[in-house]
Design a protein around this motif. Structure first.
Motif, mmCIF file in Angstrom:
data_model
loop_
_atom_site.group_PDB
_atom_site.id
_atom_site.type_symbol
_atom_site.label_atom_id
_atom_site.label_comp_id
_atom_site.label_asym_id
_atom_site.label_seq_id
_atom_site.Cartn_x
_atom_site.Cartn_y
_atom_site.Cartn_z
ATOM 1 N N ALA A 12 16.131 -18.445 16.796
ATOM 2 C CA ALA A 12 17.099 -18.370 17.895
ATOM 3 C C ALA A 12 18.162 -17.329 17.599
ATOM 4 N N ALA A 13 18.717 -16.761 18.656
ATOM 5 C CA ALA A 13 19.739 -15.724 18.524
ATOM 6 C C ALA A 13 21.106 -16.282 18.863
ATOM 7 N N VAL A 14 22.123 -15.479 18.570
ATOM 8 C CA VAL A 14 23.492 -15.858 18.881
ATOM 9 C C VAL A 14 23.797 -15.492 20.323
ATOM 10 N N PRO A 15 24.444 -16.369 21.122
ATOM 11 C CA PRO A 15 24.773 -16.045 22.512
ATOM 12 C C PRO A 15 25.543 -14.746 22.603
ATOM 13 N N LEU A 16 25.261 -13.979 23.665
ATOM 14 C CA LEU A 16 25.876 -12.665 23.828
ATOM 15 C C LEU A 16 27.224 -12.736 24.519
ATOM 16 N N GLN A 17 27.482 -13.833 25.279
ATOM 17 C CA GLN A 17 28.687 -13.880 26.084
ATOM 18 C C GLN A 17 29.741 -14.778 25.463
ATOM 19 N N LEU A 370 8.666 -1.483 21.293
ATOM 20 C CA LEU A 370 8.858 -1.722 22.717
ATOM 21 C C LEU A 370 10.346 -1.719 23.042
ATOM 22 N N LEU A 371 10.711 -1.044 24.097
ATOM 23 C CA LEU A 371 12.082 -1.050 24.597
ATOM 24 C C LEU A 371 12.150 -2.110 25.688
ATOM 25 N N LEU A 372 13.022 -3.086 25.523
ATOM 26 C CA LEU A 372 13.089 -4.240 26.408
ATOM 27 C C LEU A 372 14.416 -4.294 27.146
ATOM 28 N N ARG A 373 14.366 -4.807 28.377
ATOM 29 C CA ARG A 373 15.591 -5.101 29.122
ATOM 30 C C ARG A 373 15.598 -6.598 29.414
ATOM 31 N N VAL A 374 16.667 -7.255 29.001
ATOM 32 C CA VAL A 374 16.803 -8.703 29.157
ATOM 33 C C VAL A 374 17.912 -8.982 30.157
ATOM 34 N N THR A 375 17.599 -9.744 31.203
ATOM 35 C CA THR A 375 18.588 -10.071 32.228
ATOM 36 C C THR A 375 18.440 -11.525 32.646
ATOM 37 N N GLY A 376 19.451 -12.024 33.333
ATOM 38 C CA GLY A 376 19.428 -13.377 33.879
ATOM 39 C C GLY A 376 20.557 -13.521 34.865
ATOM 40 N N ASP A 377 20.693 -14.689 35.465
ATOM 41 C CA ASP A 377 21.770 -14.852 36.438
ATOM 42 C C ASP A 377 23.136 -14.690 35.794
ATOM 43 N N GLU A 379 23.408 -13.220 32.654
ATOM 44 C CA GLU A 379 23.242 -12.142 31.664
ATOM 45 C C GLU A 379 23.081 -10.833 32.420
ATOM 46 N N PRO A 380 24.141 -9.997 32.455
ATOM 47 C CA PRO A 380 24.088 -8.760 33.238
ATOM 48 C C PRO A 380 23.189 -7.681 32.658
ATOM 49 N N GLY A 381 22.624 -7.916 31.478
ATOM 50 C CA GLY A 381 21.667 -6.951 30.948
ATOM 51 C C GLY A 381 21.972 -6.511 29.531
ATOM 52 N N MET A 382 20.970 -6.624 28.662
ATOM 53 C CA MET A 382 21.048 -6.107 27.300
ATOM 54 C C MET A 382 19.731 -5.425 26.989
ATOM 55 N N LEU A 383 19.806 -4.251 26.369
ATOM 56 C CA LEU A 383 18.623 -3.506 25.965
ATOM 57 C C LEU A 383 18.335 -3.767 24.493
ATOM 58 N N TYR A 384 17.066 -4.046 24.192
ATOM 59 C CA TYR A 384 16.631 -4.341 22.833
ATOM 60 C C TYR A 384 15.481 -3.423 22.443
ATOM 61 N N LEU A 385 15.319 -3.239 21.142
ATOM 62 C CA LEU A 385 14.147 -2.566 20.598
ATOM 63 C C LEU A 385 13.390 -3.586 19.765
ATOM 64 N N ARG A 392 10.751 -7.695 14.579
ATOM 65 C CA ARG A 392 12.209 -7.597 14.546
ATOM 66 C C ARG A 392 12.724 -7.121 15.900
ATOM 67 N N LEU A 393 13.736 -7.840 16.376
ATOM 68 C CA LEU A 393 14.368 -7.523 17.648
ATOM 69 C C LEU A 393 15.783 -7.033 17.379
ATOM 70 N N GLU A 394 16.108 -5.836 17.859
ATOM 71 C CA GLU A 394 17.426 -5.257 17.620
ATOM 72 C C GLU A 394 18.126 -4.943 18.937
ATOM 73 N N GLU A 395 19.391 -5.312 19.008
ATOM 74 C CA GLU A 395 20.185 -4.913 20.163
ATOM 75 C C GLU A 395 20.371 -3.399 20.147
ATOM 76 N N VAL A 396 20.225 -2.795 21.326
ATOM 77 C CA VAL A 396 20.451 -1.364 21.450
ATOM 78 C C VAL A 396 21.768 -1.105 22.164
ATOM 79 N N LEU A 397 21.852 -1.507 23.429
ATOM 80 C CA LEU A 397 23.057 -1.269 24.213
ATOM 81 C C LEU A 397 23.185 -2.327 25.312
ATOM 82 N N PRO A 398 24.412 -2.756 25.622
ATOM 83 C CA PRO A 398 24.603 -3.612 26.801
ATOM 84 C C PRO A 398 24.576 -2.758 28.065
ATOM 85 N N VAL A 399 24.028 -3.298 29.135
ATOM 86 C CA VAL A 399 23.930 -2.562 30.387
ATOM 87 C C VAL A 399 25.271 -2.511 31.105
ATOM 88 N N ARG A 400 26.019 -3.616 31.053
ATOM 89 C CA ARG A 400 27.342 -3.695 31.690
ATOM 90 C C ARG A 400 28.359 -4.202 30.666
#
Length: 663
Positions: A12-17, A370-377, A379-385, A392-400
């Protein structure tokens, strides 16, 4: 970048918000939610070591490059000022070379015309070169379409892509060398040296080509036209068998049903199985089918749903191979044909915090990264590699990034009854921490009308929820995605049904005790703006304030805007004829509207001309109604500007607070 190691259990990951910040004014929140996404488009290099992404900056859009292997910071390598156009995409053709497209709109004596151009440049911004082949002093018309890249992975040809080209006839006076060919063809273009050669001769009626992802053109589409040259609402498709250059008829799509005609819209070709993937209709719903390209045209249904239409292909890699499909009931669901990708998608969604959707936006040549975009109601968007080998999943950049510390509001699927008893699907978003009772509320019909709302992040909905409003988004009859019976004749011909459903959404909010009867408003964009205005014609006492952005206001004006263009017949068919043209046009019924109206429109709007709002404002003023009109100079239908969107939200919020007596 921070890394998240995904073992066999997908830790599990740490919440982003973080928790919401309190005490911010409407103007401050408008600046946060109105800001454009920091990443409007992103691409991964073929070797997986670099990313290139487009970011909005004051005055225009900027292309930035970052070396992931070295952990370097992004570097801006080129920019396009707002007045010179919009940078639509940039994608790697090699590990050191990028290909980009610019779109811009020109006003010729009141007629708006779109132009696109494609150029290449090195990853340090040097050696920029125009790749669109538009050089001809003898051309009889403008080169509006600068072409599009249809294949990025031409085998054995590094740096070379397949691009469409519009061939324009040339004047022959004084020369025997003028080009007289016309239509859409295909060229192989060297993105490094600029050399090109034709690989597909132009076809006057061609609208597009589909390759197998490895440099071979397999399918061509042709738009049907009438005797006057106007487009018909249908296309014909043709295909080639392997190793053959002759085109054979494949299918038709759109227009009236014809006995014995294969109704199929191809979207992709899989060279290994020698099949085309695409849409076909059965029992009033759209499903995903495969058609053999071996001469037999054998058709196989891959997936269909009895409630909603299948509307998305999941494709990955530089060859855009099809690995699955997606569709939206209450939430978007994914079905994978590729077992590895299916298991990976499920594991990633389970490992990330909250309820989110994971989408692959790019991959390296070997699909190891793989370059991934994660969103939800919320979650305004986070890009991962994601690195497959190391899991291994790495945060790249937040979308907003301006929203990462705000508590956002969950979006809940709901059903409400229309006046005739039909259950209408929609989405309800309540302000964080509210009781959900006796609130100021907004009905927000979507645009289109051949579109639909679905679960996920929405910057406008979240802004109004942050300002204390309940927001209901109805997928009224006339929306797309729920089958042909739900679509009816579309939201124009069947406007009474569509607007009736929208108004019933407001009545339901009041009946459920969610909305205070005197604090109910409506907000819409495009067709949604039309619905907002026409709701006040159909039931003048329901909504106490109306906000309409880039709205259709008069069917006759909408039809007139298309005259002189090849889609004139399509627009006439969509709108129809008869008494409903006057009855269904808010500008022709302005005297019936009671609620105060706030209008917004951009002067370069090609979807809905700015005259629609200008006429509406004038009609309301002449009828003695309360109206304010805000015009954005130099912006199109989508008001693609942080400053404009911030003003849109701030002005709307102030307007609603005043009209609903919330201050």
């Amino acid at each position: 970048m921070s890394g998240l190691f995904l073992g066999s259990a997908m830790a599990a990951a740490v919440p982003l918000q973080a928790q919401a910040q309190s005490g911010e004014s409407g103007e401050q929140l408008a600046a946060r939610f109105g800001a454009l996404e920091d990443i409007t488009q992103i691409s991964l290099s073929p070797d997986g070591t670099k990313i290139a992404f487009i970011s909005p900056r004051k005055g225009g859009l900027v292309l930035e490059v970052a070396n992931l292997a070295e952990g370097g910071f992004p570097t801006a390598i080129t920019s396009v000022p707002t007045e010179e156009g919009e940078l639509r995409f940039c994608k790697w053709s090699t590990n050191a070379r990028l290909v980009c497209q610019v779109h811009y709109i020109v006003d010729y004596a009141g007629q708006l015309a779109s132009f696109t151009r494609i150029f290449g440049l090195d990853d340090d911004g040097k050696n920029a070169m125009l790749l669109s082949n538009t050089k001809s002093l003898r051309a009889r018309t403008f080169f509006q379409n600068g072409g599009s890249v249809i294949d990025w992975d031409v085998e054995g040809e590094p740096g070379r892509v397949l691009m469409t080209k519009v061939f324009v006839p040339e004047n022959t006076i004084g020369t025997r060398l003028a080009n007289e060919e016309e239509g859409l063809g295909v060229e192989m273009v060297d993105t490094i040296k600029g050399r090109r050669r034709r690989v597909e001769k132009p076809d006057e009626f061609a609208t597009g080509y589909i390759t197998d992802g490895h440099g071979t053109i397999r399918v061509k589409s042709r738009q049907q036209t009438g005797a006057t040259g106007l487009l018909k609402p249908s296309e014909d498709f043709f295909y080639r068998t392997p190793g053959d250059w002759e085109w054979q008829w494949l299918s038709s799509w759109g227009g009236p049903e014809e006995t014995g005609v294969l109704r199929f819209e191809p979207l992709a070709v899989d060279g290994k199985s020698n099949r085309a993937f695409g849409w076909a209709w059965e029992n009033g719903h759209r499903g995903l089918y495969a058609v053999a390209l071996d001469g037999s045209l054998a058709r196989e249904k891959l997936f269909a749903d009895e409630v909603v239409d299948i509307d998305g292909l999941i494709r990955i890699g530089r060859d855009n191979r099809v690995v699955g499909l997606s569709y939206a009931r209450e939430r978007r669901e994914q079905v994978y044909f590729d077992p590895e990708m299916g298991a990976l998608s499920k594991a990633l969604a389970g490992a990330l915090p909250g309820e989110v959707a994971v989408r692959v936006v790019d991959a390296d040549r070997e699909e190891k990264n793989l370059l991934l975009r994660v969103t939800g109601d919320t979650e305004p968007g986070m890009l991962y590699l994601f690195n497959k080998a190391e899991r291994r999943l790495e945060e790249v950049l937040p979308v907003r990034p301006k929203l990462v510390d705000l508590e956002l509001a969950p979006m809940k699927p709901v059903m409400f009854p229309a006046g005739d008893g039909v259950q209408i699907p929609g989405y309800l978003t309540l302000p964080p921490g509210s009781t959900g009772r006796d609130l100021p509320a907004i009905v927000m019909p979507h645009g289109g009308p051949s579109a639909r709302d679905e679960w996920g992040f929405d910057w406008m909905v979240q802004f109004f929820a942050a300002r204390g409003f309940a927001v209901l988004q109805p997928n009224y009859r006339g929306s797309a995605g729920y089958g042909s019976e739900w679509y009816k004749e579309n939201g124009f011909k069947s406007w009474k049904t569509a607007i009736g459903d929208v108004n019933d959404a407001g009545r339901w909010l009041v009946a459920q005790g969610i909305a205070a009867p005197d604090k109910l408003a409506i907000f819409g964009w495009s067709y949604g703006g039309y619905a907002a205005l026409q709701s006040g014609v159909l039931d003048p006492d329901l909504f106490k304030a109306v906000v309409a952005v880039a709205p259709v206001t008069d069917f006759e004006i909408l039809r007139a805007e298309a005259e002189g263009f090849t889609n004139a017949a399509l627009v006439r068919e969509q709108i129809g004829s008869g008494p409903h043209l006057r009855e269904g046009s808010p500008a022709q019924n302005a005297e019936k509207i009671k609620a105060p109206v706030l209008l917004f429109h951009g002067t370069l709007d090609q979807n809905v001309g700015v005259r629609e709002s200008q006429v509406m404002a004038k009609k309301l003023e002449q009828a003695g109604k309360s109206v304010r009109y805000v015009e954005f100079d130099g912006l199109d239908h989508f008001l693609y500007s942080s400053e404009a969107r911030t003003q849109l939200l701030a002005d709307s919020d102030a307007f609603l607070h005043t009209q609903l007596n919330l201050d």
